[in-house]
Design a protein around this motif. Structure first.
Motif, PDB file in Angstrom:
ATOM      1  N   GLY A 250       0.822  -1.211   0.000  1.00 46.36           N
ATOM      2  CA  GLY A 250       0.000   0.000   0.000  1.00 46.36           C
ATOM      3  C   GLY A 250       0.849   1.251   0.000  1.00 46.36           C
ATOM      4  N   VAL A 251       1.877   1.274   0.866  1.00 50.54           N
ATOM      5  CA  VAL A 251       2.774   2.433   0.925  1.00 50.54           C
ATOM      6  C   VAL A 251       3.458   2.638  -0.422  1.00 50.54           C
ATOM      7  N   GLY A 252       3.925   1.526  -1.020  1.00 45.37           N
ATOM      8  CA  GLY A 252       4.616   1.617  -2.304  1.00 45.37           C
ATOM      9  C   GLY A 252       3.740   2.225  -3.378  1.00 45.37           C
ATOM     10  N   ILE A 253       2.481   1.772  -3.453  1.00 52.94           N
ATOM     11  CA  ILE A 253       1.569   2.298  -4.483  1.00 52.94           C
ATOM     12  C   ILE A 253       1.335   3.788  -4.254  1.00 52.94           C
ATOM     13  N   ALA A 254       1.080   4.173  -2.989  1.00 53.19           N
ATOM     14  CA  ALA A 254       0.783   5.579  -2.701  1.00 53.19           C
ATOM     15  C   ALA A 254       1.975   6.460  -3.033  1.00 53.19           C
ATOM     16  N   VAL A 255       3.190   6.030  -2.632  1.00 54.28           N
ATOM     17  CA  VAL A 255       4.380   6.864  -2.859  1.00 54.28           C
ATOM     18  C   VAL A 255       4.672   6.970  -4.352  1.00 54.28           C
ATOM     19  N   MET A 256       4.572   5.846  -5.075  1.00 56.40           N
ATOM     20  CA  MET A 256       4.810   5.879  -6.518  1.00 56.40           C
ATOM     21  C   MET A 256       3.869   6.879  -7.191  1.00 56.40           C
ATOM     22  N   ALA A 257       2.563   6.781  -6.886  1.00 56.66           N
ATOM     23  CA  ALA A 257       1.592   7.650  -7.529  1.00 56.66           C
ATOM     24  C   ALA A 257       1.826   9.108  -7.156  1.00 56.66           C
ATOM     25  N   ALA A 258       2.186   9.357  -5.885  1.00 53.47           N
ATOM     26  CA  ALA A 258       2.402  10.747  -5.455  1.00 53.47           C
ATOM     27  C   ALA A 258       3.607  11.347  -6.176  1.00 53.47           C
ATOM     28  N   MET A 259       4.686  10.555  -6.347  1.00 58.75           N
ATOM     29  CA  MET A 259       5.865  11.064  -7.049  1.00 58.75           C
ATOM     30  C   MET A 259       5.524  11.412  -8.492  1.00 58.75           C
ATOM     31  N   ILE A 260       4.730  10.538  -9.146  1.00 57.59           N
ATOM     32  CA  ILE A 260       4.373  10.796 -10.539  1.00 57.59           C
ATOM     33  C   ILE A 260       3.499  12.038 -10.638  1.00 57.59           C
ATOM     34  N   MET A 261       2.549  12.177  -9.679  1.00 58.55           N
ATOM     35  CA  MET A 261       1.679  13.364  -9.685  1.00 58.55           C
ATOM     36  C   MET A 261       2.495  14.632  -9.524  1.00 58.55           C
ATOM     37  N   LEU A 262       3.454  14.604  -8.561  1.00 59.45           N
ATOM     38  CA  LEU A 262       4.300  15.776  -8.324  1.00 59.45           C
ATOM     39  C   LEU A 262       5.068  16.119  -9.589  1.00 59.45           C
ATOM     40  N   TYR A 263       5.618  15.106 -10.253  1.00 59.98           N
ATOM     41  CA  TYR A 263       6.423  15.372 -11.445  1.00 59.98           C
ATOM     42  C   TYR A 263       5.559  15.941 -12.565  1.00 59.98           C
ATOM     43  N   TYR A 264       4.390  15.334 -12.819  1.00 60.75           N
ATOM     44  CA  TYR A 264       3.512  15.826 -13.886  1.00 60.75           C
ATOM     45  C   TYR A 264       3.185  17.303 -13.667  1.00 60.75           C
ATOM     46  N   ASN A 265       2.814  17.643 -12.434  1.00 60.65           N
ATOM     47  CA  ASN A 265       2.357  19.010 -12.183  1.00 60.65           C
ATOM     48  C   ASN A 265       3.501  20.003 -12.168  1.00 60.65           C
ATOM     49  N   LEU A 266       4.664  19.601 -11.613  1.00 62.16           N
ATOM     50  CA  LEU A 266       5.787  20.541 -11.531  1.00 62.16           C
ATOM     51  C   LEU A 266       6.428  20.744 -12.887  1.00 62.16           C
ATOM     52  N   ALA A 267       6.631  19.647 -13.645  1.00 66.53           N
ATOM     53  CA  ALA A 267       7.393  19.757 -14.884  1.00 66.53           C
ATOM     54  C   ALA A 267       6.625  20.500 -15.958  1.00 66.53           C
ATOM     55  N   SER A 268       5.278  20.456 -15.906  1.00 66.93           N
ATOM     56  CA  SER A 268       4.514  21.121 -16.959  1.00 66.93           C
ATOM     57  C   SER A 268       3.816  22.370 -16.433  1.00 66.93           C
ATOM     58  N   ALA A 269       4.154  22.819 -15.222  1.00 63.86           N
ATOM     59  CA  ALA A 269       3.513  23.967 -14.574  1.00 63.86           C
ATOM     60  C   ALA A 269       1.996  23.800 -14.549  1.00 63.86           C
ATOM     61  N   GLY A 270       1.523  22.561 -14.402  1.00 62.08           N
ATOM     62  CA  GLY A 270       0.095  22.304 -14.254  1.00 62.08           C
ATOM     63  C   GLY A 270      -0.664  22.158 -15.549  1.00 62.08           C
TER      64      GLY A 270
END
Lengths: 276, 81
Positions: A250-270
């Motif tokens: 469960g922790v692994g899935i949550a952390v993986m998804a959160a990292m991807i979300m952070l990258y998508y939003n930061l790298a493309s400025a939303g």
């Protein structure tokens, strides 16, 4: 303003160092932690949970609440990046760049021009022009499966060696980030969509919290995995080991998804359009 | 553990930390912060905290550097102070 900030930081830092002076010195055998707490964990981990790695058993079993709310913090970070940065308005860009794949010619299409449909002949490229690099793409394509297998190994083997849900999740997220850098952000989003990633982030936290609730339903305490013994058909000690594995997944899935979300939003400025 | 190596790494941690704060270019600050995290990871490994070292290597030196670089790309490379 700078002077005020400096004085404030010196004051707070001094206070912190002054407070840290009261800690027992590093490795002091007479300190309370070395007297009662650590010996208990070191002596009882195998008999209590049958997990050889003491860190994992403390993290996910003895201190289960702590880790659960750490996961909630990671989840919150992902959600906050979405709410602060995400822009849904689709502004029509001034010009777009396309590559004609068979010839490698780059086309610049001005505003209002006819945009070629995404086919096997045309490929959209970012406005910060990046040359087509076969070496980078091939290396990424070859290395990503191994990174992902290693991430799964880190999660699954956390009982016996360093590692666990957090590290494995971050490594898995890093493989998707590598894909987004090596190819482009749009292709990564096509593979792992925003809704899917957000759902996975919530699912990971739910797996952790749900395991705890399931323990309560089995007439035991919250996050007491020995209650799952009847479910797995094993003795309570092995059930605690299995419970730790479920929680780590469960922790692994949550952390993986959160990292991807952070990258998508930061790298493309939303905008989720053009990335790094 | 060999104390000379430990001392060198400890000095490098402090140097990279000060460098990351002092440098004007934010991209350099991000990279220096990654180097700082990596040296800290080595220090954790020396002290026997392998799990913490693993986390520091993957989160601190790995993904957070990427996130910093992404943020710098979308904002500005120069700092005011």
């Amino acid at each position: 303003m700078r002077i005020t900030g400096l004085i404030l930081i010196l004051l707070l830092g001094g206070l912190l160092i002054y407070g840290a002076l009261d800690f027992p010195i590093w490795g002091d055998p007479q300190s309370p932690a070395s007297n009662h707490l650590s010996p208990y964990y070191i002596e009882h981990t195998m008999t209590d949970t049958s997990v050889p790695n003491v860190v994992t058993s403390v993290l996910a079993d003895y201190r289960g609440y702590d880790t659960m709310f750490e996961t909630v913090v990671i989840f919150t970070a992902g959600i906050v990046s979405f709410f602060l940065l995400r822009i849904f308005k689709k502004a029509v860009p001034e010009s777009r760049l396309y590559r004609h794949i068979p010839t490698g010619v780059t086309l610049r299409i001005e505003k209002g021009g006819k945009v070629p449909d995404e086919s096997n002949h045309f490929e959209r490229i970012d406005s910060v022009w990046i040359p087509y690099d076969l070496v980078i793409r091939t290396t990424c394509r070859m290395i990503i499966p191994f990174i992902q297998i290693f991430a799964l190994y880190v999660i699954a083997h956390g009982h016996h060696s360093p590692g666990g849900g957090f590290q494995g999740g971050v490594i898995f997220g890093a493989s998707v980030v590598l894909f987004a850098i090596g190819f482009n952000l749009r292709q990564a989003i096509k593979q792992l969509g925003e809704k899917f990633v957000t759902f996975m982030c919530a699912l990971g936290v739910s797996i952790y919290a749900g395991t705890g609730i399931f323990c309560v339903l089995m007439k035991s305490k919250y996050l007491d995995y020995s209650a799952l013994a009847a479910l797995f058909g094993t003795d309570p000690v092995t059930a605690r080991s299995h419970g730790i594995l479920i929680v780590e997944i469960g922790v692994g899935i949550a952390v993986m998804a959160a990292m991807i979300m952070l990258y998508y939003n930061l790298a493309s400025a939303g905008k989720h359009d053009e990335g790094l | 553990m060999i104390w000379q190596i430990e001392l060198i790494i400890l000095v490098l941690v402090v140097l990279f930390g000060i460098g990351a704060l002092a440098v004007k270019d934010l991209l350099s600050a991000a990279i220096l912060f990654g180097a700082y995290s990596f040296m800290l990871c080595l220090l954790w490994a020396i002290m026997g905290a392998v799990d913490v070292a693993f986390t520091e290597a993957s989160v601190g030196a790995g993904i957070s550097t990427v996130l910093f670089v992404a943020a710098v790309l979308r904002t500005t490379r120069r700092t005011d102070d």
